[in-house]
Write an enzyme that holds these catalytic residues in place. Sequence first.
Site, PDB file in Angstrom:
ATOM      1  N   ASP A  96     -46.818 -22.839 -14.222  1.00  7.51           N
ATOM      2  CA  ASP A  96     -45.908 -23.474 -15.194  1.00  7.51           C
ATOM      3  C   ASP A  96     -46.504 -23.497 -16.608  1.00  7.51           C
ATOM      4  O   ASP A  96     -45.778 -23.386 -17.602  1.00  7.51           O
ATOM      5  CB  ASP A  96     -45.471 -24.877 -14.757  1.00  7.51           C
ATOM      6  CG  ASP A  96     -46.621 -25.819 -14.461  1.00  7.51           C
ATOM      7  OD1 ASP A  96     -47.771 -25.352 -14.372  1.00  7.51           O
ATOM      8  OD2 ASP A  96     -46.364 -27.029 -14.298  1.00  7.51           O
ATOM      9  N   ARG A 102     -36.342 -26.229  -9.825  1.00  8.12           N
ATOM     10  CA  ARG A 102     -35.225 -25.790 -10.631  1.00  8.12           C
ATOM     11  C   ARG A 102     -34.996 -24.305 -10.453  1.00  8.12           C
ATOM     12  O   ARG A 102     -35.937 -23.549 -10.289  1.00  8.12           O
ATOM     13  CB  ARG A 102     -35.509 -26.061 -12.119  1.00  8.12           C
ATOM     14  CG  ARG A 102     -35.589 -27.522 -12.480  1.00  8.12           C
ATOM     15  CD  ARG A 102     -36.378 -27.730 -13.751  1.00  8.12           C
ATOM     16  NE  ARG A 102     -35.692 -27.214 -14.921  1.00  8.12           N
ATOM     17  CZ  ARG A 102     -34.782 -27.893 -15.608  1.00  8.12           C
ATOM     18  NH1 ARG A 102     -34.448 -29.105 -15.250  1.00  8.12           N
ATOM     19  NH2 ARG A 102     -34.224 -27.369 -16.666  1.00  8.12           N
ATOM     20  N   SER A 123     -46.454 -23.965  -9.562  1.00  7.65           N
ATOM     21  CA  SER A 123     -47.459 -24.729 -10.311  1.00  7.65           C
ATOM     22  C   SER A 123     -48.543 -25.325  -9.437  1.00  7.65           C
ATOM     23  O   SER A 123     -48.729 -26.548  -9.399  1.00  7.65           O
ATOM     24  CB  SER A 123     -46.769 -25.833 -11.097  1.00  7.65           C
ATOM     25  OG  SER A 123     -45.598 -25.337 -11.678  1.00  7.65           O
TER      26      SER A 123
END
Length: 462
Positions: A199, A78, A146
């Site tokens: 994350d 994203r 992440s």
Amino acid sequence: SNRCVTAADILKELEEKCATPVSKLRQISDAMTVEMHAGLASEGGSKLKMLISYVDNLPTGDEQGVFYALDLGGTNFRVLRVQLTGKSSIECQEFAEVTIPPPLMVGDSQALFDYIAAELAKFVADESEKFQLLAGRTRELGFTFSFPVMQLSIDSGTLIRWTKGFSIEEMVGKDVVQELAKAMKRQGVNMRVSALVNDTVGTLAGGRYSNKDVAVAVILGTGSNAAYVERAQAIPKWHGPHPKSGEMVINMEWGNFRSSHLPITEYDNSLDADSLNPGEQIFEKMISGMYLGEILRRVLLKMAEKAALFGDTVPPKLKTQFILRTPEMSAMHHDTTPDLKVVASKLKDVLEISDTSLSTRKIVVEVCNVMATRGARLAAAGILGILKKTGRDTVRDGEIPNTVIAMDGGLYEHYTEYRHCVEHTLNELLGDEVGKQVKLTHSNDGSGIGAALLAASHSQYA
Ligand code: ADP
Ligand code: MG
């Protein structure tokens, strides 16, 4: 097939092997606490890396201006931008989400990062007047990455290893920010990477922005991980300057936790042996979204082979690894139709198994339930381990501290039975009195927003 064994027998054995009574969960949370201490004591002291995030201050609400974030986590990535008011609120935010083409997960780092940077370029080109970059400033970005990274500073860090189906060997040991920056340059994106965050750390930052009691963040998505706020003095391996706040956010990398108390089955062992990272991420492989559907498939395959669950021939599709994904498992588990229509249609659409009897479908749902329950209860035990380590599981100075745990990830968000089981089990473990003071909140897209906030608080102009 050997008809002496029934699917019910296999199910019963599975239930026994996967049992997670409170006594076992306490042993697991104690083991988690012990490993946390060991990982904080020395580099390489534990399977838990307990990585220092270089985030010693969480967002305060004073952050102001337009900031970007890029979130590379697993299945999707994203990009987002936020306009921060400087008064604890976000004036506007926009995002775009793209699926990572699977070949890029196992190709070369330049191709992966060029793809990401090209998407970022498109997104930046679309910036409207609602977003106000102050004159003369360069846009700044928080990069949520992440995977386990050895941070060297807030804006640099080298990849320790890949997880969750990624495998790009030449990238290991490289500085991920430099790789991104080079790709951004190639794609003509003029932006500074101000913060590199996991994350979990982003989710913690995003959660704290809206709630001061957020002290822990847990991701249950494709993979699983947790971060929390630790006292700097409780980190013997940290030899850097003592942070003013007296605190440091630790990225646990709890996916790599392992303990002899974990209820490991033959299905877990074979899944692990066939994985891209055998012997690693054992906890993650038992609890997270990438693997739950695959464990289910392995159980159903055994039931088909040994007990003819789906008739005399073993359905060929059932032999394909990762064909049965966790969203499908979740849909079957939540099937409330009296004749289990959803289960029937998933079995047909995904596995090309038709004409199943109601009793067969019931067994499928029960296997979903066993696997999801085990995963959720183990996740709750992990959370209890963190609460114990931080003294938040008990009365402290005459009172019980309020603790909010920021939760995120597609598994937690969408798999209702799983989510409820995490919540219920944590309460069961904490008891009523402490349980009342500990809350789980869904921090929607906290990791992306959190990264933008951390980019703001670590801005070169701040
Ligand atoms: P990531 O972990 O890749 O950053 P997400 O947090 O969006 O991404 O999580 C995506 C994962 O969540 C998927 O891989 C899947 O395992 C799980 N998931 C998504 N939707 C559902 C669903 N409806 N039911 C169960 N699990 C789901
Ligand atoms: Mg994610």
